[in-house]
Enzyme design. Structure first.
Site, PDB file in Angstrom:
ATOM      1  N   THR A 114       0.796  -0.417  14.382  1.00 28.98           N
ATOM      2  CA  THR A 114       0.852  -1.188  13.507  1.00 28.98           C
ATOM      3  C   THR A 114       1.130  -0.610  11.806  1.00 28.98           C
ATOM      4  O   THR A 114       0.813  -1.283  10.981  1.00 28.98           O
ATOM      5  CB  THR A 114      -0.239  -2.429  13.178  1.00 28.98           C
ATOM      6  OG1 THR A 114      -1.413  -1.545  13.245  1.00 28.98           O
ATOM      7  CG2 THR A 114      -0.109  -3.318  14.473  1.00 28.98           C
ATOM      8  N   ALA A 115       1.150   0.720  11.806  1.00 31.92           N
ATOM      9  CA  ALA A 115       1.296   1.391  10.906  1.00 31.92           C
ATOM     10  C   ALA A 115       2.868   1.812  10.226  1.00 31.92           C
ATOM     11  O   ALA A 115       3.386   0.875   9.249  1.00 31.92           O
ATOM     12  CB  ALA A 115       0.601   2.711  10.966  1.00 31.92           C
ATOM     13  N   ARG A 116       3.612   2.852  10.819  1.00 32.32           N
ATOM     14  CA  ARG A 116       4.701   2.981  10.348  1.00 32.32           C
ATOM     15  C   ARG A 116       5.500   3.398  11.647  1.00 32.32           C
ATOM     16  O   ARG A 116       4.866   4.269  12.623  1.00 32.32           O
ATOM     17  CB  ARG A 116       4.777   3.976   9.221  1.00 32.32           C
ATOM     18  CG  ARG A 116       4.313   3.792   8.020  1.00 32.32           C
ATOM     19  CD  ARG A 116       5.145   2.639   7.353  1.00 32.32           C
ATOM     20  NE  ARG A 116       4.675   2.539   5.807  1.00 32.32           N
ATOM     21  CZ  ARG A 116       4.212   1.593   5.431  1.00 32.32           C
ATOM     22  NH1 ARG A 116       3.638   0.701   6.355  1.00 32.32           N
ATOM     23  NH2 ARG A 116       3.918   1.157   4.278  1.00 32.32           N
ATOM     24  N   ALA A 164       2.409  -7.635  10.953  1.00 29.26           N
ATOM     25  CA  ALA A 164       0.905  -7.527  11.240  1.00 29.26           C
ATOM     26  C   ALA A 164       0.074  -7.658   9.855  1.00 29.26           C
ATOM     27  O   ALA A 164      -0.916  -8.300   9.909  1.00 29.26           O
ATOM     28  CB  ALA A 164       0.669  -6.285  11.637  1.00 29.26           C
ATOM     29  N   TRP A 165       0.664  -7.568   8.729  1.00 33.85           N
ATOM     30  CA  TRP A 165       0.204  -7.522   7.508  1.00 33.85           C
ATOM     31  C   TRP A 165       0.329  -8.849   6.578  1.00 33.85           C
ATOM     32  O   TRP A 165      -0.544  -8.976   5.890  1.00 33.85           O
ATOM     33  CB  TRP A 165       0.756  -6.626   6.514  1.00 33.85           C
ATOM     34  CG  TRP A 165       2.129  -6.857   6.275  1.00 33.85           C
ATOM     35  CD1 TRP A 165       3.185  -6.607   6.977  1.00 33.85           C
ATOM     36  CD2 TRP A 165       2.725  -7.525   5.026  1.00 33.85           C
ATOM     37  NE1 TRP A 165       4.432  -7.205   6.463  1.00 33.85           N
ATOM     38  CE2 TRP A 165       4.315  -7.609   5.294  1.00 33.85           C
ATOM     39  CE3 TRP A 165       2.135  -8.108   3.847  1.00 33.85           C
ATOM     40  CZ2 TRP A 165       4.865  -8.537   4.220  1.00 33.85           C
ATOM     41  CZ3 TRP A 165       2.908  -8.711   2.864  1.00 33.85           C
ATOM     42  CH2 TRP A 165       4.420  -8.926   3.197  1.00 33.85           C
ATOM     43  N   HIS A 222       7.394  -6.690  11.986  1.00 33.32           N
ATOM     44  CA  HIS A 222       6.633  -6.168  10.926  1.00 33.32           C
ATOM     45  C   HIS A 222       5.702  -7.206  10.065  1.00 33.32           C
ATOM     46  O   HIS A 222       5.978  -7.295   8.984  1.00 33.32           O
ATOM     47  CB  HIS A 222       7.597  -5.238   9.909  1.00 33.32           C
ATOM     48  CG  HIS A 222       6.652  -4.420   8.981  1.00 33.32           C
ATOM     49  ND1 HIS A 222       7.279  -3.090   8.720  1.00 33.32           N
ATOM     50  CD2 HIS A 222       5.370  -4.314   8.272  1.00 33.32           C
ATOM     51  CE1 HIS A 222       6.529  -2.529   7.952  1.00 33.32           C
ATOM     52  NE2 HIS A 222       5.469  -3.033   7.608  1.00 33.32           N
ATOM     53  N   ALA A 250      -9.451   2.376   5.799  1.00 34.55           N
ATOM     54  CA  ALA A 250     -10.026   1.021   5.884  1.00 34.55           C
ATOM     55  C   ALA A 250      -9.631   0.306   7.078  1.00 34.55           C
ATOM     56  O   ALA A 250     -10.624  -0.210   7.657  1.00 34.55           O
ATOM     57  CB  ALA A 250      -9.736   0.342   4.353  1.00 34.55           C
ATOM     58  N   GLU A 274      14.020   0.064   9.235  1.00 33.96           N
ATOM     59  CA  GLU A 274      13.709  -1.570   9.156  1.00 33.96           C
ATOM     60  C   GLU A 274      14.433  -1.965   7.889  1.00 33.96           C
ATOM     61  O   GLU A 274      14.495  -1.372   6.732  1.00 33.96           O
ATOM     62  CB  GLU A 274      12.181  -1.891   8.901  1.00 33.96           C
ATOM     63  CG  GLU A 274      11.366  -1.289   9.973  1.00 33.96           C
ATOM     64  CD  GLU A 274       9.834  -1.579   9.859  1.00 33.96           C
ATOM     65  OE1 GLU A 274       9.119  -1.382  10.755  1.00 33.96           O
ATOM     66  OE2 GLU A 274       9.354  -1.796   8.749  1.00 33.96           O
ATOM     67  N   ASP A 295       4.718  -3.018  16.066  1.00 35.49           N
ATOM     68  CA  ASP A 295       4.946  -4.120  14.837  1.00 35.49           C
ATOM     69  C   ASP A 295       5.916  -3.493  13.949  1.00 35.49           C
ATOM     70  O   ASP A 295       6.336  -4.133  12.892  1.00 35.49           O
ATOM     71  CB  ASP A 295       3.656  -4.421  14.106  1.00 35.49           C
ATOM     72  CG  ASP A 295       3.853  -5.386  13.021  1.00 35.49           C
ATOM     73  OD1 ASP A 295       4.611  -6.636  13.582  1.00 35.49           O
ATOM     74  OD2 ASP A 295       3.787  -5.266  12.016  1.00 35.49           O
ATOM     75  N   THR A 311       0.685  -1.415   0.109  1.00 32.74           N
ATOM     76  CA  THR A 311      -0.049   0.013   0.047  1.00 32.74           C
ATOM     77  C   THR A 311       1.041   1.400  -0.003  1.00 32.74           C
ATOM     78  O   THR A 311       0.574   2.227  -0.540  1.00 32.74           O
ATOM     79  CB  THR A 311      -0.834  -0.023   1.139  1.00 32.74           C
ATOM     80  OG1 THR A 311      -1.778  -0.906   1.209  1.00 32.74           O
ATOM     81  CG2 THR A 311      -1.982   1.353   1.255  1.00 32.74           C
TER      82      THR A 311
END
Length: 315
Positions: A230-232, A284-285, A282, A155, A261, A256, A72
């Site tokens: 859990t984003a950035r 979560a996705w 990292h 979302a 990274e 996360d 994304t």
């Protein structure tokens, strides 16, 4: 015939369906910055998850027509340059609307119910030495009846909100930081920080959101509040987070993501051994179901481009 090059195919574990039109396909498990130009010299379509494509590289690729981002986030691609050069850029959307919210609640539940602290007590034999059938060494708190503040309401943020409502939580949706007015259905940013028992971040990283949460913001939060990211990683000032956890200024944090990274040795969050801090790498996705959805959408984006009707277009 189009030539498609996937620069970092090992970043996705899925059955990647090949595009329906005639093409040559070349993929590499990983690509270092100094390998990018050589691998894309005759490519017309490139797939990248995290490999950076900056202006100095794009200007040396006259045959490049499309960049299909296998994620994304688009911060690894120079979108402005692509617009100037008429390079179509597509990304992946809404593929992780189940897996990321589940990860958010895994972190929140583990912290709210002191899972790590109780695990440590068991390892130390505290239950075995107890004089009764249960151990009361740490407080256990319900999510039901508590307040969740959502910072970011796309979302994924919306999906987290739906789960929170199912748990019986009150949900606050934060207005933009520094906004002079508050939209209907939203709550002032600072009031969200003050009133929430847990905060969950769901924003992209850009100059406006970098270090969105720092020392001042931690000072506004409840002393027992949780921060879930859990984003950035760059959304939170990591030194301020470390200080807030070590001083007990907040109740805990579940992350996360980190600012850099993969993380470099010496990042103090890597060695932070506190029962109220959980760091995952990292992931979560990355449920298998989500990665397959991503892979299917990736191919759909390329097929749509070949038909002259690009979808999920960002440039």
């Amino acid at each position: 015939m189009e030539k498609i090059v996937f620069l970092d195919s090992a970043s996705i574990i899925a059955d990647i369906r090949r595009p329906a039109f005639p093409h040559a396909w070349e993929d590499y498990p990983a690509t270092n910055p100094d390998q990018v130009l050589a691998r894309l010299g005759d490519a017309s379509i490139v797939i990248t998850n995290k490999v950076a494509l900056r202006r100095e590289t794009l200007e040396q690729l006259p045959g490049l027509k499309m960049i299909a981002i296998a994620a994304t986030g688009t911060d690894n691609v120079d979108i402005a340059c692509c617009r100037e050069r008429n390079i179509v850029v597509s990304n992946i959307r809404n593929y992780s609307v189940h897996t990321v919210p589940e990860h958010v609640f895994m972190l929140m539940l583990a912290l709210r119910r002191n899972l790590l602290a109780f695990r440590n007590d068991l390892r130390d034999g505290a239950w075995q030495r107890a004089g009764q059938f249960c151990l009361f060494t740490h407080p256990v708190r319900d999510l039901h009846g508590s307040t969740l503040g959502l910072i970011g309401h796309g979302a994924i943020g919306q999906a987290v909100g739906r789960l929170a409502s199912a748990f019986g939580m009150k949900v606050l949706i934060a207005e933009h930081k520094g906004a002079t007015s508050v939209r209907s259905g939203y709550t002032n940013f600072e009031h969200t920080l003050r009133d929430s028992d847990a905060l969950s971040l769901h924003l992209p990283l850009n100059p406006d959101t970098r270090n969105l949460i720092g020392t001042r913001e931690f000072g506004l939060m409840k002393s027992g509040a949780l921060l879930i990211n859990t984003a950035r990683g760059g959304l939170v000032d990591e030194s301020a987070l470390l200080a807030a956890l070590q001083s007990g200024r907040i109740g805990g944090a579940g992350f996360d993501v980190l600012d850099t990274e993969p993380p470099r040795p010496g990042n103090p969050l890597l060695d932070l051994d506190l029962p109220n801090f959980i760091l995952t790498p990292h992931i979560a996705w990355s449920s298998r179901e989500a990665m397959q959805t991503l892979a299917d959408q990736l191919t759909d984006n390329i097929d749509a481009f070949s038909r002259g009707s690009p979808q999920n277009r960002v440039a």
